[in-house]
Design a protein around this motif. Structure first.
Motif, PDB file in Angstrom:
ATOM      1  N   GLU A 184      64.289  26.106  48.077  1.00 48.66           N
ATOM      2  CA  GLU A 184      64.060  27.283  47.251  1.00 48.66           C
ATOM      3  C   GLU A 184      62.747  27.134  46.510  1.00 48.66           C
ATOM      4  O   GLU A 184      62.410  26.056  46.028  1.00 48.66           O
ATOM      5  N   VAL A 185      61.992  28.223  46.418  1.00 54.01           N
ATOM      6  CA  VAL A 185      60.724  28.206  45.697  1.00 54.01           C
ATOM      7  C   VAL A 185      61.003  28.325  44.206  1.00 54.01           C
ATOM      8  O   VAL A 185      62.003  28.920  43.776  1.00 54.01           O
ATOM      9  N   GLU A 186      60.135  27.782  43.414  1.00 56.17           N
ATOM     10  CA  GLU A 186      60.323  27.759  41.969  1.00 56.17           C
ATOM     11  C   GLU A 186      60.395  29.168  41.403  1.00 56.17           C
ATOM     12  O   GLU A 186      59.919  30.143  42.003  1.00 56.17           O
ATOM     13  N   ARG A 187      60.964  29.308  40.238  1.00 55.40           N
ATOM     14  CA  ARG A 187      61.119  30.597  39.586  1.00 55.40           C
ATOM     15  C   ARG A 187      59.753  31.196  39.277  1.00 55.40           C
ATOM     16  O   ARG A 187      58.809  30.485  38.948  1.00 55.40           O
ATOM     17  N   PRO A 188      59.635  32.530  39.379  1.00 53.05           N
ATOM     18  CA  PRO A 188      58.331  33.156  39.139  1.00 53.05           C
ATOM     19  C   PRO A 188      57.938  33.095  37.672  1.00 53.05           C
ATOM     20  O   PRO A 188      58.784  33.023  36.778  1.00 53.05           O
ATOM     21  N   ARG A 189      56.660  33.155  37.446  1.00 52.88           N
ATOM     22  CA  ARG A 189      56.154  33.174  36.080  1.00 52.88           C
ATOM     23  C   ARG A 189      56.317  34.566  35.481  1.00 52.88           C
ATOM     24  O   ARG A 189      56.377  35.569  36.207  1.00 52.88           O
ATOM     25  N   PRO A 190      56.350  34.670  34.154  1.00 47.40           N
ATOM     26  CA  PRO A 190      56.505  35.992  33.518  1.00 47.40           C
ATOM     27  C   PRO A 190      55.420  36.978  33.913  1.00 47.40           C
ATOM     28  O   PRO A 190      55.680  38.176  34.062  1.00 47.40           O
ATOM     29  N   VAL A 191      54.190  36.496  34.102  1.00 42.16           N
ATOM     30  CA  VAL A 191      53.112  37.417  34.461  1.00 42.16           C
ATOM     31  C   VAL A 191      53.348  38.002  35.851  1.00 42.16           C
ATOM     32  O   VAL A 191      53.043  39.187  36.102  1.00 42.16           O
TER      33      VAL A 191
ATOM     34  N   ALA B 294      50.446  36.535  53.461  1.00 42.33           N
ATOM     35  CA  ALA B 294      49.808  36.297  52.165  1.00 42.33           C
ATOM     36  C   ALA B 294      50.776  35.644  51.183  1.00 42.33           C
ATOM     37  O   ALA B 294      50.405  34.726  50.432  1.00 42.33           O
ATOM     38  N   GLY B 295      52.037  36.089  51.206  1.00 41.05           N
ATOM     39  CA  GLY B 295      53.031  35.485  50.315  1.00 41.05           C
ATOM     40  C   GLY B 295      53.265  34.021  50.628  1.00 41.05           C
ATOM     41  O   GLY B 295      53.346  33.185  49.724  1.00 41.05           O
ATOM     42  N   ARG B 296      53.344  33.688  51.926  1.00 40.43           N
ATOM     43  CA  ARG B 296      53.546  32.285  52.276  1.00 40.43           C
ATOM     44  C   ARG B 296      52.323  31.445  51.920  1.00 40.43           C
ATOM     45  O   ARG B 296      52.441  30.269  51.555  1.00 40.43           O
ATOM     46  N   TYR B 297      51.133  32.033  52.048  1.00 37.46           N
ATOM     47  CA  TYR B 297      49.917  31.291  51.680  1.00 37.46           C
ATOM     48  C   TYR B 297      49.936  30.934  50.195  1.00 37.46           C
ATOM     49  O   TYR B 297      49.671  29.776  49.815  1.00 37.46           O
ATOM     50  N   PHE B 298      50.237  31.912  49.353  1.00 46.09           N
ATOM     51  CA  PHE B 298      50.243  31.638  47.909  1.00 46.09           C
ATOM     52  C   PHE B 298      51.363  30.663  47.538  1.00 46.09           C
ATOM     53  O   PHE B 298      51.183  29.814  46.654  1.00 46.09           O
ATOM     54  N   ALA B 299      52.520  30.768  48.211  1.00 51.01           N
ATOM     55  CA  ALA B 299      53.606  29.828  47.926  1.00 51.01           C
ATOM     56  C   ALA B 299      53.209  28.407  48.333  1.00 51.01           C
ATOM     57  O   ALA B 299      53.451  27.444  47.592  1.00 51.01           O
TER      58      ALA B 299
ATOM     59  N   ARG C 226      50.664  27.042  45.826  1.00 51.26           N
ATOM     60  CA  ARG C 226      51.303  26.586  44.585  1.00 51.26           C
ATOM     61  C   ARG C 226      52.009  25.251  44.788  1.00 51.26           C
ATOM     62  O   ARG C 226      51.956  24.370  43.933  1.00 51.26           O
ATOM     63  N   THR C 227      52.684  25.118  45.923  1.00 50.41           N
ATOM     64  CA  THR C 227      53.371  23.855  46.202  1.00 50.41           C
ATOM     65  C   THR C 227      52.390  22.705  46.306  1.00 50.41           C
ATOM     66  O   THR C 227      52.620  21.599  45.786  1.00 50.41           O
ATOM     67  N   LEU C 228      51.259  22.950  46.994  1.00 53.40           N
ATOM     68  CA  LEU C 228      50.246  21.908  47.136  1.00 53.40           C
ATOM     69  C   LEU C 228      49.655  21.522  45.787  1.00 53.40           C
ATOM     70  O   LEU C 228      49.499  20.330  45.473  1.00 53.40           O
ATOM     71  N   LEU C 229      49.330  22.516  44.960  1.00 49.98           N
ATOM     72  CA  LEU C 229      48.770  22.223  43.644  1.00 49.98           C
ATOM     73  C   LEU C 229      49.772  21.480  42.768  1.00 49.98           C
ATOM     74  O   LEU C 229      49.401  20.555  42.032  1.00 49.98           O
ATOM     75  N   ALA C 230      51.051  21.876  42.856  1.00 46.09           N
ATOM     76  CA  ALA C 230      52.068  21.178  42.065  1.00 46.09           C
ATOM     77  C   ALA C 230      52.200  19.725  42.523  1.00 46.09           C
ATOM     78  O   ALA C 230      52.335  18.806  41.699  1.00 46.09           O
ATOM     79  N   GLY C 231      52.129  19.498  43.848  1.00 45.33           N
ATOM     80  CA  GLY C 231      52.201  18.131  44.353  1.00 45.33           C
ATOM     81  C   GLY C 231      51.006  17.299  43.922  1.00 45.33           C
ATOM     82  O   GLY C 231      51.150  16.136  43.528  1.00 45.33           O
ATOM     83  N   LEU C 232      49.802  17.898  43.975  1.00 48.78           N
ATOM     84  CA  LEU C 232      48.611  17.181  43.533  1.00 48.78           C
ATOM     85  C   LEU C 232      48.669  16.880  42.041  1.00 48.78           C
ATOM     86  O   LEU C 232      48.289  15.787  41.595  1.00 48.78           O
ATOM     87  N   ARG C 233      49.173  17.840  41.258  1.00 47.43           N
ATOM     88  CA  ARG C 233      49.282  17.620  39.816  1.00 47.43           C
ATOM     89  C   ARG C 233      50.283  16.509  39.514  1.00 47.43           C
ATOM     90  O   ARG C 233      50.032  15.639  38.666  1.00 47.43           O
ATOM     91  N   GLU C 234      51.410  16.532  40.223  1.00 51.18           N
ATOM     92  CA  GLU C 234      52.413  15.481  40.019  1.00 51.18           C
ATOM     93  C   GLU C 234      51.866  14.113  40.430  1.00 51.18           C
ATOM     94  O   GLU C 234      52.109  13.109  39.751  1.00 51.18           O
ATOM     95  N   LYS C 235      51.113  14.087  41.530  1.00 50.88           N
ATOM     96  CA  LYS C 235      50.529  12.827  41.982  1.00 50.88           C
ATOM     97  C   LYS C 235      49.524  12.299  40.969  1.00 50.88           C
ATOM     98  O   LYS C 235      49.476  11.095  40.676  1.00 50.88           O
ATOM     99  N   ALA C 236      48.692  13.208  40.415  1.00 52.34           N
ATOM    100  CA  ALA C 236      47.711  12.777  39.412  1.00 52.34           C
ATOM    101  C   ALA C 236      48.404  12.243  38.163  1.00 52.34           C
ATOM    102  O   ALA C 236      48.000  11.221  37.591  1.00 52.34           O
ATOM    103  N   GLU C 237      49.478  12.938  37.722  1.00 52.80           N
ATOM    104  CA  GLU C 237      50.206  12.469  36.541  1.00 52.80           C
ATOM    105  C   GLU C 237      50.869  11.123  36.808  1.00 52.80           C
ATOM    106  O   GLU C 237      50.879  10.246  35.938  1.00 52.80           O
ATOM    107  N   ARG C 238      51.421  10.957  38.029  1.00 50.93           N
ATOM    108  CA  ARG C 238      52.052   9.680  38.368  1.00 50.93           C
ATOM    109  C   ARG C 238      51.020   8.559  38.418  1.00 50.93           C
ATOM    110  O   ARG C 238      51.268   7.447  37.948  1.00 50.93           O
ATOM    111  N   THR C 239      49.835   8.869  38.958  1.00 52.88           N
ATOM    112  CA  THR C 239      48.772   7.866  38.996  1.00 52.88           C
ATOM    113  C   THR C 239      48.332   7.482  37.592  1.00 52.88           C
ATOM    114  O   THR C 239      48.108   6.301  37.291  1.00 52.88           O
ATOM    115  N   GLU C 240      48.232   8.492  36.716  1.00 54.65           N
ATOM    116  CA  GLU C 240      47.835   8.196  35.339  1.00 54.65           C
ATOM    117  C   GLU C 240      48.876   7.341  34.630  1.00 54.65           C
ATOM    118  O   GLU C 240      48.542   6.394  33.907  1.00 54.65           O
ATOM    119  N   ARG C 241      50.161   7.657  34.861  1.00 54.70           N
ATOM    120  CA  ARG C 241      51.218   6.846  34.253  1.00 54.70           C
ATOM    121  C   ARG C 241      51.186   5.414  34.783  1.00 54.70           C
ATOM    122  O   ARG C 241      51.378   4.458  34.019  1.00 54.70           O
TER     123      ARG C 241
END
Length: 396
Positions: free
Chosen positions: A3-10, A155-160, A163-178
Motif C-alpha cells: 500500500e502506498v503511504e497516505r496522501p498529504r493534505p495539500v 504519470a501516477g505511477r511515476y510520481f508514486a 516518492r518511494t525512491l526519495l523516501a528510501g534515499l532519505r531513510e538511507k541518509a538518516e541511517r548512515t548519519e546515525r
C-alpha cells in the motif's frame, strides 16, 4: 503489492478543488446550452455529470468504489446513447468526449498511487477500453481516451515511484548519519576508556607510591618540621588519589577493579571553608545546611563540594559583589545542592570573566552524572544565576 503511504493534505486539497472545478465547468456548459433532449429533462445529463464529478472527493477513502463509479457512469452514458439517444448525453457537445466523465483522469492518477495492486490495473484497463472504444475507433476517441486514462495512470505511477525512491534515499541518509554518530561515539568511548586505563594503571600507581613514601618519611623523620611537611604531602596525595579515581569514573570504568586504598581516607572537605574563602574575597555568601551528612558516601560529598566550588568560582568571575546563598539538604534518598546569586551590581572584569576555558559547567555535569545525579544551571526568574545538583545517596 504494498500500500502506498497516505496522501498529504495539500494533495487532498488539490483533488477536492479539481472536483469542484469540474462540477462548475459542467454547470457552465449546461448554462451555455449543452443539455439533454430525452424525456428525463434537459438537466438529466447535468445530474449524472455532477454525481460523477463530486464522487471524486471520496477517492482517498474509497478509491476502488470511485473507480467502479466512473466505469458504471461511462457504461450508462454509452448504453443510454445506444438505447435512447439524448437521454443522458447533452447536445451539442461543446468540449471533450460526451461518454467519458472529465474526472476520470484525476481518479485514475490518484487510485494507482493509493493502491498498487493487480485489481487496480484491471480497472484501469477496463476504463481505458471504454474511453478509447475500439469497437468504434476514430481519430478523436482513441487519442482522447488514452489521454484521459493511460497517460494519468503512467504519470501516477511515476510520481508514486519517485516518492518511494526519495523516501528510501532519505531513510538511507538518516541511517548512515546515525551509524556515523554511533561510530564517533564508540571512538570517543574507546578513547575515554584508554585514558581511564592509563590513569588507573600509571598515574594512580605513582601517586600511591608518593603517599606511601610520605607516610614512611613522617614516621622515620626526627625533625618536627619534616614530619609536618610529610604529613601535608601525604594528605595532599590522598586527596589527589580521590580526585584521580573520580576522573577515572568520568572517563570510563576500568576493568580489574579500583585501586586499593593507601593509608587512611583523605580528610573530608568542609563547605564552610569554601564559603569563608569567598567571604574573605569580598563576595557575601550565606551557607544553609539541612540535616546531618552522616552516612553520605564520600564520593557524593566530594561532588557536592565540587559543585559549590565551581558555582562560587563562576560568581567571582561573572557576578562580583552579588549576594550568594548556598543551600545543602541532606536526606535519606539524596543530597540537593543549590547555589544561587542575585544580579551583579556592576559589570564583571572582562579579563577575569574571559579567563576560563568555558568547560567548567560541562565537566561538572559529567561529574554529577557519573554518580547518577542531575545538574541544572541557568538564569533565575528574578535575575542572577543558579546551579542546582540532585545527587543520589546510593552511587551507581
Amino acid at each position: 503489492m504494498r500500500e502506498v503511504e497516505r496522501p498529504r493534505p495539500v494533495t487532498v486539497a488539490l483533488v477536492v478543488g479539481a472536483a469542484v472545478l469540474f462540477a462548475a465547468f459542467d454547470v457552465l456548459l449546461f448554462l451555455l446550452g449543452s443539455q439533454s433532449t430525452g424525456p428525463a429533462g434537459p438537466a438529466a445529463a447535468l445530474v449524472v455529470r455532477l454525481v460523477l464529478d463530486l464522487s471524486l472527493v471520496l477517492v482517498f477513502r474509497y478509491p476502488l468504489a470511485v473507480m467502479w463509479t466512473m466505469i458504471a457512469g461511462s457504461l450508462v452514458l454509452i448504453g443510454s446513447e445506444l438505447v435512447a439517444p439524448g437521454l443522458l448525453v447533452a447536445t451539442p457537445v461543446l468540449t471533450g468526449d460526451p461518454f467519458i466523465p472529465p474526472t476520470v483522469g484525476v481518479v485514475v492518477a490518484t487510485v494507482v498511487q493509493l493502491r498498487d495492486r493487480r485489481s487496480t490495473w484491471v480497472l484501469v484497463g477496463v476504463i481505458t477500453l471504454l474511453a478509447t472504444r475500439p469497437w468504434d475507433p476514430s481519430w478523436v476517441t482513441v487519442p482522447l481516451g488514452l489521454l484521459y486514462t493511460a497517460v494519468p495512470a503512467l504519470a501516477g505511477r511515476y510520481f508514486a515511484a519517485r516518492r518511494t525512491l526519495l523516501a528510501g534515499l532519505r531513510e538511507k541518509a538518516e541511517r548512515t548519519e546515525r551509524e556515523q554518530q554511533l561510530l564517533a561515539e564508540q571512538a570517543r568511548a574507546e578513547e575515554r576508556a584508554r585514558l581511564a586505563a592509563e590513569m588507573h594503571d600509571v598515574v594512580t600507581h605513582r601517586v600511591s607510591l608518593m603517599v606511601m613514601q610520605a607516610g614512611a618519611l613522617e614516621v622515620t623523620a626526627n625533625d618536627p618540621a619534616v614530619r609536618q611537611a610529610a604529613d601535608a604531602l601525604r594528605v595532599a596525595g590522598m586527596q589527589a588519589l580521590d580526585e584521580l579515581r573520580e576522573l577515572v569514573g568520568v572517563f570510563g570504568r576500568v576493568p580489574g577493579g579500583a585501586s586499593p586504598a593507601v593509608g587512611p581516607p583523605a580528610p573530608r572537605r568542609e563547605l564552610r571553608e569554601l564559603v569563608d574563602a569567598s567571604v574573605a574575597a569580598g563576595v557575601p555568601v550565606e551557607l544553609v545546611q539541612h540535616g546531618p551528612d552522616d552516612g553520605v558516601p564520600p564520593a557524593v560529598l566530594r561532588t557536592a563540594h565540587r559543585v559549590v566550588q565551581e558555582a562560587l568560582t563562576n560568581v567571582h568571575k561573572h557576578a562580583p559583589g552579588a549576594d550568594v546563598q548556598v543551600e545543602v539538604r541532606y536526606g535519606a534518598d539524596g543530597v540537593t545542592v543549590s547555589v544561587g546569586n542575585t544580579a551583579a551590581p556592576a559589570p564583571p572584569d572582562p579579563a577575569l570573566a574571559g579567563s576560563g576555558s568555558g568547560s567548567g559547567l560541562r565537566g561538572l555535569r559529567e561529574r554529577v552524572e557519573v554518580i547518577g545525579g542531575v545538574l541544572h544551571a541557568g538564569p533565575r526568574a528574578g535575575g542572577g544565576f543558579e546551579v542546582r545538583a540532585d545527587l543520589p545517596v546510593e552511587v551507581r
